[in-house]
Design a protein around this motif. Structure first.
Motif, PDB file in Angstrom:
ATOM      1  N   THR A 122     -12.478 -95.612  28.973  1.00 53.73           N
ATOM      2  CA  THR A 122     -11.378 -95.235  29.448  1.00 53.73           C
ATOM      3  C   THR A 122     -10.555 -94.901  29.166  1.00 53.73           C
ATOM      4  O   THR A 122      -9.464 -93.722  29.272  1.00 53.73           O
ATOM      5  CB  THR A 122     -10.231 -96.476  30.704  1.00 53.73           C
ATOM      6  OG1 THR A 122     -11.902 -97.076  31.544  1.00 53.73           O
ATOM      7  CG2 THR A 122      -9.480 -96.213  30.961  1.00 53.73           C
ATOM      8  N   GLU A 123      -9.826 -95.318  28.082  1.00 58.37           N
ATOM      9  CA  GLU A 123      -8.748 -94.889  26.738  1.00 58.37           C
ATOM     10  C   GLU A 123      -9.083 -93.431  26.284  1.00 58.37           C
ATOM     11  O   GLU A 123      -8.256 -92.701  25.835  1.00 58.37           O
ATOM     12  CB  GLU A 123      -9.119 -95.910  26.217  1.00 58.37           C
ATOM     13  CG  GLU A 123      -8.810 -97.649  25.888  1.00 58.37           C
ATOM     14  CD  GLU A 123      -8.742 -98.827  25.215  1.00 58.37           C
ATOM     15  OE1 GLU A 123      -9.424 -97.969  23.717  1.00 58.37           O
ATOM     16  OE2 GLU A 123      -8.080 -99.451  25.111  1.00 58.37           O
ATOM     17  N   ARG A 124     -10.980 -93.199  26.095  1.00 53.66           N
ATOM     18  CA  ARG A 124     -11.274 -92.363  25.740  1.00 53.66           C
ATOM     19  C   ARG A 124     -10.568 -90.581  26.707  1.00 53.66           C
ATOM     20  O   ARG A 124     -10.149 -90.014  26.440  1.00 53.66           O
ATOM     21  CB  ARG A 124     -12.291 -91.912  25.785  1.00 53.66           C
ATOM     22  CG  ARG A 124     -12.841 -92.375  24.362  1.00 53.66           C
ATOM     23  CD  ARG A 124     -14.316 -92.294  23.858  1.00 53.66           C
ATOM     24  NE  ARG A 124     -14.693 -91.716  23.829  1.00 53.66           N
ATOM     25  CZ  ARG A 124     -15.808 -91.175  25.110  1.00 53.66           C
ATOM     26  NH1 ARG A 124     -17.471 -92.024  24.738  1.00 53.66           N
ATOM     27  NH2 ARG A 124     -17.175 -89.911  24.115  1.00 53.66           N
ATOM     28  N   LEU A 125     -11.195 -91.769  28.126  1.00 52.42           N
ATOM     29  CA  LEU A 125      -9.947 -89.740  29.268  1.00 52.42           C
ATOM     30  C   LEU A 125      -8.652 -89.965  29.023  1.00 52.42           C
ATOM     31  O   LEU A 125      -8.665 -89.145  29.610  1.00 52.42           O
ATOM     32  CB  LEU A 125     -11.057 -91.095  30.691  1.00 52.42           C
ATOM     33  CG  LEU A 125     -12.725 -91.208  30.398  1.00 52.42           C
ATOM     34  CD1 LEU A 125     -12.906 -92.249  31.653  1.00 52.42           C
ATOM     35  CD2 LEU A 125     -13.341 -89.273  30.975  1.00 52.42           C
ATOM     36  N   GLU A 126      -8.177 -91.568  29.079  1.00 53.85           N
ATOM     37  CA  GLU A 126      -6.494 -91.354  29.382  1.00 53.85           C
ATOM     38  C   GLU A 126      -6.204 -90.569  27.791  1.00 53.85           C
ATOM     39  O   GLU A 126      -5.349 -89.815  27.996  1.00 53.85           O
ATOM     40  CB  GLU A 126      -6.180 -92.671  29.204  1.00 53.85           C
ATOM     41  CG  GLU A 126      -5.958 -93.447  29.890  1.00 53.85           C
ATOM     42  CD  GLU A 126      -5.875 -94.865  30.560  1.00 53.85           C
ATOM     43  OE1 GLU A 126      -5.505 -95.718  30.797  1.00 53.85           O
ATOM     44  OE2 GLU A 126      -5.742 -95.367  28.912  1.00 53.85           O
ATOM     45  N   GLN A 127      -6.764 -90.528  26.253  1.00 53.89           N
ATOM     46  CA  GLN A 127      -6.128 -89.567  25.046  1.00 53.89           C
ATOM     47  C   GLN A 127      -7.008 -88.073  25.923  1.00 53.89           C
ATOM     48  O   GLN A 127      -5.781 -87.323  25.434  1.00 53.89           O
ATOM     49  CB  GLN A 127      -6.810 -89.988  24.322  1.00 53.89           C
ATOM     50  CG  GLN A 127      -6.740 -91.461  23.773  1.00 53.89           C
ATOM     51  CD  GLN A 127      -5.473 -91.296  23.305  1.00 53.89           C
ATOM     52  OE1 GLN A 127      -4.869 -90.146  23.132  1.00 53.89           O
ATOM     53  NE2 GLN A 127      -4.717 -92.532  22.777  1.00 53.89           N
ATOM     54  N   THR A 128      -7.662 -87.604  26.155  1.00 56.44           N
ATOM     55  CA  THR A 128      -8.057 -86.682  27.210  1.00 56.44           C
ATOM     56  C   THR A 128      -7.351 -86.465  27.916  1.00 56.44           C
ATOM     57  O   THR A 128      -6.377 -85.042  28.233  1.00 56.44           O
ATOM     58  CB  THR A 128      -8.858 -86.593  27.979  1.00 56.44           C
ATOM     59  OG1 THR A 128     -10.232 -86.511  26.598  1.00 56.44           O
ATOM     60  CG2 THR A 128      -9.885 -84.836  27.939  1.00 56.44           C
ATOM     61  N   THR A 135      -0.896 -98.602  28.698  1.00 56.98           N
ATOM     62  CA  THR A 135      -0.931-100.997  28.724  1.00 56.98           C
ATOM     63  C   THR A 135      -2.321-101.224  29.244  1.00 56.98           C
ATOM     64  O   THR A 135      -2.444-101.136  30.421  1.00 56.98           O
ATOM     65  CB  THR A 135      -0.031-100.622  29.186  1.00 56.98           C
ATOM     66  OG1 THR A 135       0.059-100.680  29.853  1.00 56.98           O
ATOM     67  CG2 THR A 135       1.338 -99.939  28.402  1.00 56.98           C
ATOM     68  N   ASN A 136      -2.497-102.492  28.804  1.00 60.10           N
ATOM     69  CA  ASN A 136      -3.413-103.177  28.705  1.00 60.10           C
ATOM     70  C   ASN A 136      -2.944-104.335  30.400  1.00 60.10           C
ATOM     71  O   ASN A 136      -4.183-105.213  31.040  1.00 60.10           O
ATOM     72  CB  ASN A 136      -3.878-104.086  27.787  1.00 60.10           C
ATOM     73  CG  ASN A 136      -4.952-103.371  26.403  1.00 60.10           C
ATOM     74  OD1 ASN A 136      -5.185-102.134  26.876  1.00 60.10           O
ATOM     75  ND2 ASN A 136      -4.864-103.338  25.447  1.00 60.10           N
ATOM     76  N   THR A 137      -1.934-103.650  30.332  1.00 56.51           N
ATOM     77  CA  THR A 137      -1.317-104.349  31.526  1.00 56.51           C
ATOM     78  C   THR A 137      -2.154-104.267  33.290  1.00 56.51           C
ATOM     79  O   THR A 137      -1.775-104.992  34.215  1.00 56.51           O
ATOM     80  CB  THR A 137       0.201-104.862  31.896  1.00 56.51           C
ATOM     81  OG1 THR A 137       0.839-103.584  31.259  1.00 56.51           O
ATOM     82  CG2 THR A 137       0.582-105.524  30.223  1.00 56.51           C
ATOM     83  N   ALA A 139      -4.590-102.745  35.608  1.00 57.89           N
ATOM     84  CA  ALA A 139      -5.940-102.976  36.199  1.00 57.89           C
ATOM     85  C   ALA A 139      -7.033-101.997  36.003  1.00 57.89           C
ATOM     86  O   ALA A 139      -5.855-100.579  36.245  1.00 57.89           O
ATOM     87  CB  ALA A 139      -5.849-103.114  37.371  1.00 57.89           C
ATOM     88  N   LEU A 140      -8.135-101.579  35.281  1.00 55.10           N
ATOM     89  CA  LEU A 140      -8.687-100.747  35.277  1.00 55.10           C
ATOM     90  C   LEU A 140      -8.572 -99.614  36.509  1.00 55.10           C
ATOM     91  O   LEU A 140      -9.198 -98.894  36.139  1.00 55.10           O
ATOM     92  CB  LEU A 140      -9.914-101.868  34.499  1.00 55.10           C
ATOM     93  CG  LEU A 140     -10.920-100.419  33.923  1.00 55.10           C
ATOM     94  CD1 LEU A 140     -10.902 -99.735  32.443  1.00 55.10           C
ATOM     95  CD2 LEU A 140     -12.836-101.052  33.744  1.00 55.10           C
ATOM     96  N   THR A 141      -8.890-100.797  37.301  1.00 60.07           N
ATOM     97  CA  THR A 141      -9.264 -99.555  37.997  1.00 60.07           C
ATOM     98  C   THR A 141      -8.142 -98.480  39.077  1.00 60.07           C
ATOM     99  O   THR A 141      -8.371 -97.526  39.134  1.00 60.07           O
ATOM    100  CB  THR A 141      -9.862-100.333  39.334  1.00 60.07           C
ATOM    101  OG1 THR A 141      -8.374-101.327  40.141  1.00 60.07           O
ATOM    102  CG2 THR A 141     -11.250-101.265  40.324  1.00 60.07           C
ATOM    103  N   GLN A 142      -7.094 -99.605  38.782  1.00 62.42           N
ATOM    104  CA  GLN A 142      -5.786 -98.509  38.506  1.00 62.42           C
ATOM    105  C   GLN A 142      -5.505 -97.386  37.478  1.00 62.42           C
ATOM    106  O   GLN A 142      -5.433 -96.132  38.043  1.00 62.42           O
ATOM    107  CB  GLN A 142      -4.832 -99.901  38.781  1.00 62.42           C
ATOM    108  CG  GLN A 142      -3.184 -98.177  38.458  1.00 62.42           C
ATOM    109  CD  GLN A 142      -2.052 -99.577  38.622  1.00 62.42           C
ATOM    110  OE1 GLN A 142      -2.067-100.479  38.316  1.00 62.42           O
ATOM    111  NE2 GLN A 142      -0.708 -98.367  38.832  1.00 62.42           N
TER     112      GLN A 142
END
Length: 339
Positions: A122-128, A135-137, A139-142
């Motif tokens: 998810t972090e790699r996708l967000e960087q892209t 932020t880690n606060t 939810a992963l689904t969000q």
């Protein structure tokens, strides 16, 4: 393993590009294990006749994957192509022996929830998409839904010049229909109603047929290449069912969407498993194929029946625990002759 358990070798109808893009060694192994190719976008008659001949004269079953693509749907089928039914009906009409279709569902179950790997991806996708990780606060689904929304927005800008403000399911549906309508207007006359994959197949075949003799840099060839890319975008959008984003996303569907995003945004050819998996293959009862003309109505009726039977098999085998996630890469349809 299923072939060993039933003590039968199997023939496999595979897409032409699978053999064409494989190494010499892999092609040799696949062919020695009963695989033969079907040129879906070009001229499929040779593969079709070979499939019919197998059912008419060989003693081993033939396996066909009627969805035609790998959609990564965990617990539902994609609309079947009618080619599998056409092979079975034609063979039943020509053969002196009976022909049956054996529905088969293939599922993969994650034996754990690879949370660390999901967060890292998810972090790699967000960087892209955004140039930074969220932020880690949140939810992963969000976070995953935000990535899908960014992906759809990129396609909207590329193809219609602006983004939509509607809820994500409506945006997905609207963009698919808009792109398909444009492609159909340019390349195919009004045809019979069909599913989105069926309409895409018609468009892709028409583009390849009409541009086959055009010079490499001709306007028609260049337009065809652009429109084939647009058709691929529709295929990508179809892999994100709108109802996934109207209810709480469970671990199974979260993993499924991450696989698709990894392929669509990061360019990974096929997403790999992130933890140990268990494969489950479930067979249904045989369906006798009547000796009747291969009319459109007959093919549609048999195809819908096979869809219902395979979906029932999928519905009957759910994850045994909350950490066992179903990731179904494809659904197989075994078209076989009884002993």
């Amino acid at each position: 393993e299923a072939a060993e358990r039933i003590d039968r070798a199997l023939y496999f109808m595979t897409a032409g590009q699978i053999l064409e893009t494989s190494s010499w060694l892999k092609r040799t192994v696949l062919r020695q294990h009963g695989s033969f190719s079907l040129d879906r976008e070009g001229e499929p008659l040779r593969g079709f006749r070979q499939a019919v001949d197998i059912l008419c004269s060989e003693r081993h079953p033939l396996v066909i994957f009627p969805e035609g693509e790998m959609f990564h749907f965990a617990d539902r089928i994609a609309p079947f192509n009618e080619g599998a039914a056409a092979v079975a009906v034609r063979a039943a009409a020509q053969s002196s022996r009976s022909v049956v279709c054996v529905p088969c569902a293939l599922q993969y179950f994650d034996l754990d929830v690879p949370t660390t790997q999901h967060i890292s991806l998810t972090e790699r996708l967000e960087q892209t998409c955004f140039g930074r990780a969220s932020t880690n606060t949140e939810a992963l689904t969000q976070r995953i839904q935000q990535i899908v929304e960014a992906f759809v927005a990129r396609l909207e800008m590329d193809h219609v010049g602006h983004t939509m403000c509607e809820p994500l399911p409506d945006r997905l549906k609207w963009l698919m229909e808009t792109l398909l309508a444009r492609l159909e207007k340019s390349w195919v006359p009004s045809g019979e109603p069909a599913s989105i994959p069926g309409r895409l197949k018609r468009v892709q075949k028409a583009i390849l047929r009409k541009t086959a003799e055009s010079p490499l840099h001709s306007p028609l060839r260049q337009q065809g290449e652009r429109d084939l890319a647009a058709a691929m975008c529709v295929t990508q959008l179809f892999c994100y069912p709108g109802d996934y984003f109207t209810t709480e996303m469970d671990a199974r569907r979260m993993a499924e969407i991450l696989d698709k995003l990894e392929e669509d945004l990061l360019g990974v050819p096929i997403a790999k498993a992130r933890c140990e998996r268990r494969a489950v293959i479930t067979f249904g009862g045989p369906i006798a194929v009547p000796r009747a003309p291969a009319t459109r109505e007959a093919l549609a009726t048999l195809t819908r029946l096979l869809e219902q039977k395979v979906q029932t098999l999928l519905d009957g085998h759910r994850p045994q625990s909350s950490t066992e996630t179903a990731l179904r890469d494809s659904t197989a349809l075994a078209v076989a002759n009884p002993p």
